[in-house]
Design an enzyme around this catalytic site. Sequence first.
Site, PDB file in Angstrom:
ATOM      1  N   ASN A  25       0.876  -1.180   0.000  1.00  0.00           N
ATOM      2  CA  ASN A  25       0.000   0.000   0.000  1.00  0.00           C
ATOM      3  C   ASN A  25       0.911   1.226   0.000  1.00  0.00           C
ATOM      4  O   ASN A  25       2.106   1.098   0.308  1.00  0.00           O
ATOM      5  CB  ASN A  25      -0.976  -0.046   1.194  1.00  0.00           C
ATOM      6  CG  ASN A  25      -0.285   0.132   2.530  1.00  0.00           C
ATOM      7  OD1 ASN A  25       0.449   1.099   2.741  1.00  0.00           O
ATOM      8  ND2 ASN A  25      -0.495  -0.804   3.446  1.00  0.00           N
ATOM      9  N   ASN A  74      -7.668  -7.826  10.067  1.00  0.00           N
ATOM     10  CA  ASN A  74      -7.705  -8.541   8.797  1.00  0.00           C
ATOM     11  C   ASN A  74      -7.688 -10.061   8.944  1.00  0.00           C
ATOM     12  O   ASN A  74      -7.584 -10.781   7.947  1.00  0.00           O
ATOM     13  CB  ASN A  74      -6.525  -8.122   7.902  1.00  0.00           C
ATOM     14  CG  ASN A  74      -6.537  -6.635   7.602  1.00  0.00           C
ATOM     15  OD1 ASN A  74      -5.556  -5.946   7.845  1.00  0.00           O
ATOM     16  ND2 ASN A  74      -7.650  -6.127   7.101  1.00  0.00           N
ATOM     17  N   ARG A  93       0.678 -11.584   2.403  1.00  0.00           N
ATOM     18  CA  ARG A  93      -0.094 -11.768   3.635  1.00  0.00           C
ATOM     19  C   ARG A  93      -0.853 -13.101   3.686  1.00  0.00           C
ATOM     20  O   ARG A  93      -1.493 -13.405   4.701  1.00  0.00           O
ATOM     21  CB  ARG A  93      -1.080 -10.592   3.841  1.00  0.00           C
ATOM     22  CG  ARG A  93      -0.385  -9.260   4.113  1.00  0.00           C
ATOM     23  CD  ARG A  93      -1.339  -8.236   4.712  1.00  0.00           C
ATOM     24  NE  ARG A  93      -1.753  -8.580   6.075  1.00  0.00           N
ATOM     25  CZ  ARG A  93      -2.624  -7.874   6.794  1.00  0.00           C
ATOM     26  NH1 ARG A  93      -3.186  -6.797   6.279  1.00  0.00           N
ATOM     27  NH2 ARG A  93      -2.953  -8.248   8.023  1.00  0.00           N
ATOM     28  N   ARG A 140      -8.904  -4.150  -2.005  1.00  0.00           N
ATOM     29  CA  ARG A 140      -8.475  -5.380  -1.322  1.00  0.00           C
ATOM     30  C   ARG A 140      -9.517  -6.499  -1.332  1.00  0.00           C
ATOM     31  O   ARG A 140      -9.161  -7.671  -1.328  1.00  0.00           O
ATOM     32  CB  ARG A 140      -8.096  -5.068   0.126  1.00  0.00           C
ATOM     33  CG  ARG A 140      -6.851  -4.229   0.272  1.00  0.00           C
ATOM     34  CD  ARG A 140      -5.632  -4.936  -0.285  1.00  0.00           C
ATOM     35  NE  ARG A 140      -4.410  -4.193  -0.060  1.00  0.00           N
ATOM     36  CZ  ARG A 140      -3.686  -4.261   1.057  1.00  0.00           C
ATOM     37  NH1 ARG A 140      -4.065  -5.029   2.052  1.00  0.00           N
ATOM     38  NH2 ARG A 140      -2.584  -3.565   1.174  1.00  0.00           N
ATOM     39  N   HIS A 169      -8.429   0.114   2.710  1.00  0.00           N
ATOM     40  CA  HIS A 169      -9.385  -0.710   3.472  1.00  0.00           C
ATOM     41  C   HIS A 169     -10.499   0.217   3.962  1.00  0.00           C
ATOM     42  O   HIS A 169     -10.231   1.371   4.319  1.00  0.00           O
ATOM     43  CB  HIS A 169      -8.735  -1.318   4.726  1.00  0.00           C
ATOM     44  CG  HIS A 169      -7.992  -2.599   4.507  1.00  0.00           C
ATOM     45  ND1 HIS A 169      -6.820  -2.897   5.169  1.00  0.00           N
ATOM     46  CD2 HIS A 169      -8.268  -3.675   3.730  1.00  0.00           C
ATOM     47  CE1 HIS A 169      -6.398  -4.097   4.809  1.00  0.00           C
ATOM     48  NE2 HIS A 169      -7.259  -4.602   3.936  1.00  0.00           N
ATOM     49  N   ASP A 171     -11.828   0.374   6.801  1.00  0.00           N
ATOM     50  CA  ASP A 171     -11.601   0.890   8.159  1.00  0.00           C
ATOM     51  C   ASP A 171     -10.562   2.016   8.219  1.00  0.00           C
ATOM     52  O   ASP A 171     -10.267   2.540   9.292  1.00  0.00           O
ATOM     53  CB  ASP A 171     -11.262  -0.236   9.147  1.00  0.00           C
ATOM     54  CG  ASP A 171      -9.897  -0.866   8.907  1.00  0.00           C
ATOM     55  OD1 ASP A 171      -9.166  -0.441   7.983  1.00  0.00           O
ATOM     56  OD2 ASP A 171      -9.549  -1.804   9.661  1.00  0.00           O
ATOM     57  N   ALA A 257       3.070   1.148   8.101  1.00  0.00           N
ATOM     58  CA  ALA A 257       2.591  -0.032   7.357  1.00  0.00           C
ATOM     59  C   ALA A 257       1.177   0.196   6.840  1.00  0.00           C
ATOM     60  O   ALA A 257       0.585  -0.682   6.205  1.00  0.00           O
ATOM     61  CB  ALA A 257       2.606  -1.269   8.245  1.00  0.00           C
ATOM     62  N   CYS A 263      -6.980  -1.246  13.083  1.00  0.00           N
ATOM     63  CA  CYS A 263      -6.366  -2.376  12.373  1.00  0.00           C
ATOM     64  C   CYS A 263      -5.658  -3.333  13.326  1.00  0.00           C
ATOM     65  O   CYS A 263      -5.504  -4.511  13.032  1.00  0.00           O
ATOM     66  CB  CYS A 263      -5.316  -1.902  11.378  1.00  0.00           C
ATOM     67  SG  CYS A 263      -5.821  -0.633  10.258  1.00  0.00           S
TER      68      CYS A 263
HETATM   69  N1  ARG Z   1       0.344  -3.477   5.816  1.00  0.00           N
HETATM   70  C1  ARG Z   1      -0.993  -3.956   5.973  1.00  0.00           C
HETATM   71  C2  ARG Z   1      -1.650  -4.137   4.618  1.00  0.00           C
HETATM   72  O1  ARG Z   1      -1.384  -3.362   3.734  1.00  0.00           O
HETATM   73  C3  ARG Z   1      -1.768  -3.027   6.845  1.00  0.00           C
HETATM   74  C4  ARG Z   1      -3.136  -3.523   7.197  1.00  0.00           C
HETATM   75  C5  ARG Z   1      -3.946  -2.553   7.981  1.00  0.00           C
HETATM   76  N2  ARG Z   1      -5.188  -3.131   8.352  1.00  0.00           N
HETATM   77  C6  ARG Z   1      -6.384  -2.557   8.238  1.00  0.00           C
HETATM   78  N3  ARG Z   1      -7.410  -3.198   8.712  1.00  0.00           N
HETATM   79  N4  ARG Z   1      -6.566  -1.418   7.610  1.00  0.00           N
HETATM   80  O2  ARG Z   1      -2.403  -5.048   4.383  1.00  0.00           O
END
Ligand code: ARG
Length: 277
Positions: A25, A74, A93, A140, A169, A171, A257, A263
Amino acid sequence: MNSKLTRPTILMCPPDYYGIEYEINPWMSRSRQSDPEQSREQWHALHSRLQTLDVDIRQLTPVQGLPDLVFTANAGFVFQNTVFLSRFRHEARQGETPVDAEWFSQAGFQTVEVPPDWSFEGAGDALFCGDTLFAGYLIRSDAGAMQWLAERIGCRVIPLQLVDDYYYHLDTCFCPVTPTTAIVYSPAFDVYARKALGEHIPNLIEVETEEARRFACNAVVVGRDVVLNDGCPQLERDLNSHGFRTHATPLGEFIKAGGSAKCLTLRLDGEDAAVWP
Ligand code: ARG
């Protein structure tokens, strides 16, 4: 509410192996590493803050090589005693899912997989506000997965297209706080999504750009308390005037991140804003 859980219950994963090891991201850059000690401190401060709010915190054991496992939002989407496990868009992931599945089965949840043709990133993209499931898609998660999920649960779904890669995302740009109130950063949504949000949620608290970039929308709601990243004074004022107590806690190491308070947590007993069908 999950019938076996009597207190607000949240899953977290300590940041033992957290770091910026890949870039999936726009917030992530391997040249802008997180500091392990600071990450630990910030994570523990969030953990302690939630404990003072009488949250029962369950822990997922960290795994080397899975730096984003800290983002338990997640892991999946929890509904009553079932978890719909994530099927991550990015290969980096995908190794998290067996770890999450194992934890949920051990904890007595029924684990369900989303059909293989779709990506789905759990509570990062699927959030109840009232009896309606608000579902972020495109970046995503796939819209098909959200329709499928809503059919399984038996609820109405409002698909919301996300159009800004920084808010990849749901959230990161939307946070239900009660069944009729939500925090929102409108520029992250396409025109239809904005309209749908306005039509379905009576009270929208709009976040300004500067605070959205401080992950203002990525807040954890526990009753009338809201825990969020520091540097969001305007949103704090707005929440205070709606009768919420706010608790700012620095989470800058996790923003590297692309994540913040929300998150780093996964509510296991049902969000306060959710009215489950
Ligand atoms: N580095 C992770 C990703 O890009 C961060 C996830 C953050 N989670 C969230 N629920 N927004 O997937």
